[in-house]
Write a protein that holds these residues in place. Structure first.
Motif, short mmCIF file in Angstrom:
data_model
loop_
_atom_site.label_atom_id
_atom_site.label_comp_id
_atom_site.label_asym_id
_atom_site.label_seq_id
_atom_site.Cartn_x
_atom_site.Cartn_y
_atom_site.Cartn_z
N PHE A 1 1.25 1.83 3.57
CA PHE A 1 2.67 1.81 3.93
C PHE A 1 3.33 3.13 3.53
O PHE A 1 3.13 3.62 2.42
N GLU A 2 4.10 3.68 4.44
CA GLU A 2 4.80 4.94 4.23
C GLU A 2 6.31 4.69 4.30
O GLU A 2 6.76 3.75 4.98
N PRO A 3 7.13 5.53 3.62
CA PRO A 3 8.58 5.36 3.72
C PRO A 3 9.05 5.43 5.17
O PRO A 3 8.57 6.26 5.95
N ALA A 4 9.98 4.55 5.53
CA ALA A 4 10.52 4.54 6.90
C ALA A 4 11.27 5.84 7.17
O ALA A 4 11.95 6.37 6.28
N PRO A 5 11.21 6.36 8.39
CA PRO A 5 11.84 7.66 8.68
C PRO A 5 13.36 7.66 8.54
O PRO A 5 13.96 8.70 8.30
N GLU A 6 13.99 6.48 8.67
CA GLU A 6 15.45 6.44 8.54
C GLU A 6 15.91 6.57 7.10
O GLU A 6 17.11 6.70 6.83
N ASP B 1 16.07 4.51 4.44
CA ASP B 1 16.94 3.45 3.89
C ASP B 1 16.26 2.65 2.78
O ASP B 1 16.71 1.57 2.44
N GLY B 2 15.18 3.19 2.24
CA GLY B 2 14.48 2.51 1.15
C GLY B 2 13.42 1.53 1.62
O GLY B 2 12.73 0.92 0.79
N HIS B 3 13.26 1.36 2.91
CA HIS B 3 12.21 0.49 3.45
C HIS B 3 10.93 1.29 3.68
O HIS B 3 10.94 2.52 3.69
N TRP B 4 9.85 0.53 3.88
CA TRP B 4 8.55 1.12 4.16
C TRP B 4 8.05 0.54 5.48
O TRP B 4 8.54 -0.49 5.94
N GLN B 5 7.08 1.20 6.07
CA GLN B 5 6.48 0.68 7.29
C GLN B 5 4.98 0.94 7.29
O GLN B 5 4.49 1.88 6.66
#
Length: 255
Positions: free
Chosen positions: A184-189, A191-195
């Protein structure tokens, strides 16, 4: 390489592998190979599972499971499903790789990756025996403590790949408990989420759904494979019940 053999001779060569994971590549296969898996581990054979994954373009030999002279075909020459993983207990036998007769002298290569898995983890047992059934409370609680990854998140998209008999599950993660190999990598936006994405068998019929889940699983052949995945509210209930009885194998945040 089979070029080291005389083509008219049916030689059988012994290969000894002592690593817990690796790969075998046999070019110009002739005769046969007996692949002996003798890992440097204290675990007895009855506690180890062997998984093999043929190379996508593997050809020129059949791969069998062999024990006391009896053969069971695992991967036929050129006929195996791409990316399909086959698993068996180490006590069930070893690998016998037999070259098939060829009319041409074109280059052929038989190859596969292998991994040895200790069978003491409930989540491993779940994945290998019945990967589509729901986990028990005990299996979930052990999985969150012992898996290669454990996250809270939601399903964004599911991509089915019939040729691999696999489904890729694209996740949006709000809490990361543990991971290996940067699944899982940090989401590009930002906002503290991962994807990231994990895989499971096509036959499990995974579909996008609303709400948060606890996703756990292990890395196999460089891919994240889904293990136990209850709804997060159900995990919270399991965790609280076990906590009241002092039976939690580890502490995690459930807020």
């Amino acid at each position: 390489s089979g070029l080291t053999h005389e083509t008219h001779r049916k030689e059988v060569e012994q290969v000894y592998l002592r690593c817990a994971a690796g790969a075998v590549e046999w070019m110009y296969p002739t005769g046969a190979l007996i692949v002996n898996l003798r890992p440097n581990t204290f675990s007895p054979a009855r506690h180890l599972t062997v998984c093999i994954k043929p190379f996508r373009d593997s050809s020129g030999a059949n791969i069998y499971l062999e024990k006391t002279g009896e053969l069971r075909l695992l991967v036929p020459d050129g006929g195996g499903r791409p990316g399909r993983v086959q698993c068996f207990g180490l006590e069930q036998g070893g690998l016998f790789v037999e070259a098939t007769p060829q009319q041409d002298i074109g280059r052929r290569t038989t190859g596969f990756q292998y991994e040895l898995i200790r069978r003491h983890r409930a989540s491993d047992l779940h994945e290998l025996s019945a990967p589509c059934r729901p986990c028990s409370d005990t299996e979930v609680l052990l999985a969150v403590c012992t898996s290669d990854f454990a996250v809270r998140g939601s399903i964004q998209e599911v991509t089915h790949e019939p040729e691999r008999q696999d489904s890729a599950i694209h996740l949006r993660v709000s809490r990361l408990y543990r991971q290996k190999s940067r699944v899982f990598e940090p989401a590009p936006e930002g906002d503290g989420h991962w994807q990231g994405r994990v895989r499971t068998l096509l036959e499990c019929g995974v579909r996008p759904g609303h709400g948060d889940f606890l996703f756990t699983g292990h890395m196999h052949f460089g891919e994240a494979r889904l293990g136990c995945a209850p709804r997060f509210k159900d995990f919270q209930r399991m965790y609280r019940d076990a906590q009241e009885r002092g039976l939690n194998p580890c502490e995690v945040g459930t807020d």
